[in-house]
Design a protein around this motif. Sequence first.
Motif, mmCIF file in Angstrom:
data_model
loop_
_atom_site.group_PDB
_atom_site.id
_atom_site.type_symbol
_atom_site.label_atom_id
_atom_site.label_comp_id
_atom_site.label_asym_id
_atom_site.label_seq_id
_atom_site.Cartn_x
_atom_site.Cartn_y
_atom_site.Cartn_z
ATOM 1 N N UNK A 61 52.622 78.008 44.288
ATOM 2 C CA UNK A 61 51.250 78.451 44.072
ATOM 3 C C UNK A 61 50.270 77.287 44.041
ATOM 4 N N UNK A 62 50.725 76.079 43.728
ATOM 5 C CA UNK A 62 49.817 74.941 43.687
ATOM 6 C C UNK A 62 49.894 74.095 44.957
ATOM 7 N N UNK A 63 50.625 74.577 45.952
ATOM 8 C CA UNK A 63 50.784 73.854 47.202
ATOM 9 C C UNK A 63 49.678 74.268 48.164
ATOM 10 N N UNK A 64 48.979 73.268 48.722
ATOM 11 C CA UNK A 64 47.917 73.549 49.688
ATOM 12 C C UNK A 64 48.539 73.818 51.058
ATOM 13 N N UNK A 65 48.270 75.009 51.611
ATOM 14 C CA UNK A 65 48.778 75.407 52.927
ATOM 15 C C UNK A 65 47.590 75.666 53.844
ATOM 16 N N UNK A 66 47.630 75.048 55.010
ATOM 17 C CA UNK A 66 46.540 75.201 55.970
ATOM 18 C C UNK A 66 47.148 75.426 57.347
ATOM 19 N N UNK A 67 46.604 76.397 58.076
ATOM 20 C CA UNK A 67 46.996 76.613 59.464
ATOM 21 C C UNK A 67 45.838 76.148 60.328
ATOM 22 N N UNK A 68 46.153 75.311 61.321
ATOM 23 C CA UNK A 68 45.114 74.820 62.218
ATOM 24 C C UNK A 68 45.574 74.922 63.657
ATOM 25 N N UNK A 69 44.610 75.205 64.537
ATOM 26 C CA UNK A 69 44.906 75.226 65.969
ATOM 27 C C UNK A 69 44.774 73.797 66.475
ATOM 28 N N UNK A 70 45.779 73.337 67.189
ATOM 29 C CA UNK A 70 45.783 71.983 67.745
ATOM 30 C C UNK A 70 45.752 72.141 69.265
ATOM 31 N N UNK A 71 44.540 72.231 69.817
ATOM 32 C CA UNK A 71 44.386 72.514 71.242
ATOM 33 C C UNK A 71 45.052 71.466 72.130
ATOM 34 N N UNK A 72 45.015 70.216 71.749
ATOM 35 C CA UNK A 72 45.592 69.147 72.562
ATOM 36 C C UNK A 72 47.103 69.303 72.726
ATOM 37 N N UNK A 73 47.743 70.018 71.803
ATOM 38 C CA UNK A 73 49.191 70.225 71.854
ATOM 39 C C UNK A 73 49.562 71.676 72.156
ATOM 40 N N UNK A 74 48.571 72.534 72.421
ATOM 41 C CA UNK A 74 48.818 73.954 72.687
ATOM 42 C C UNK A 74 49.687 74.579 71.610
ATOM 43 N N UNK A 75 49.261 74.414 70.354
ATOM 44 C CA UNK A 75 50.028 74.984 69.247
ATOM 45 C C UNK A 75 49.142 75.175 68.036
ATOM 46 N N UNK A 85 52.847 68.306 58.237
ATOM 47 C CA UNK A 85 53.167 69.412 59.145
ATOM 48 C C UNK A 85 54.531 69.985 58.793
ATOM 49 N N UNK A 86 54.537 71.279 58.481
ATOM 50 C CA UNK A 86 55.762 71.970 58.078
ATOM 51 C C UNK A 86 56.310 72.852 59.189
ATOM 52 N N UNK A 87 55.508 73.113 60.207
ATOM 53 C CA UNK A 87 55.971 73.962 61.292
ATOM 54 C C UNK A 87 54.865 74.195 62.295
ATOM 55 N N UNK A 88 55.235 74.931 63.363
ATOM 56 C CA UNK A 88 54.252 75.210 64.411
ATOM 57 C C UNK A 88 54.673 76.429 65.208
ATOM 58 N N UNK A 89 53.706 77.006 65.913
ATOM 59 C CA UNK A 89 53.987 78.007 66.927
ATOM 60 C C UNK A 89 53.271 77.548 68.185
ATOM 61 N N UNK A 90 54.027 77.453 69.279
ATOM 62 C CA UNK A 90 53.513 76.893 70.525
ATOM 63 C C UNK A 90 53.103 78.006 71.485
ATOM 64 N N UNK A 91 52.104 77.707 72.308
ATOM 65 C CA UNK A 91 51.584 78.687 73.257
ATOM 66 C C UNK A 91 51.108 77.997 74.526
ATOM 67 N N UNK A 92 50.885 78.812 75.535
ATOM 68 C CA UNK A 92 50.168 78.409 76.743
ATOM 69 C C UNK A 92 49.205 79.551 77.044
ATOM 70 N N UNK A 93 48.045 79.213 77.576
ATOM 71 C CA UNK A 93 47.059 80.233 77.922
ATOM 72 C C UNK A 93 47.157 80.587 79.397
ATOM 73 N N UNK A 130 58.066 81.223 53.023
ATOM 74 C CA UNK A 130 57.159 82.203 53.610
ATOM 75 C C UNK A 130 56.131 81.597 54.550
ATOM 76 N N UNK A 131 56.415 80.415 55.076
ATOM 77 C CA UNK A 131 55.454 79.750 55.948
ATOM 78 C C UNK A 131 55.379 80.379 57.334
#
Length: 112
Positions: free
Chosen positions: A4-18, A27-35, A55-56
């Motif tokens: 509950x005291x852990x700061x969690x942030x999700x950000x789009x990293x366009x340069x890495x498509x993720x 960084x604890x994880x990622x989801x990768x994509x292509x457009x 639950x990340x």
Amino acid sequence: MSESSTARVVERVDAEDRYAILVDGRRAGFTAYRDLGAQRVFYHTEIDGAFAGQGLGPQLVQQALADVRASGMRIVPVCPYVAKFLKRHDAFADITDPVTPEVLRWLKAQLG
């Protein structure tokens, strides 16, 4: 440190498509994509083993898909984790497109 005291942030990293999920700035994880035009094709999701069981994954995918909606794009869930998330959460059904052989061929060419 408790979850509950852990700061969690999700950000789009366009340069890495993720999209990356950060826990206390790490960084604890990622989801990768292509457009592909107006489709965001998700093909891989990974959570570092050191962060497993927190639950990340669901948080990462939910926020990534919400960003896709906000950007006016559509989702193509090639990634098994994203596909499983979408089966359990129908809130994104209206912007989800099926995985087709054409998309799979295109993705294979993109990834080399």
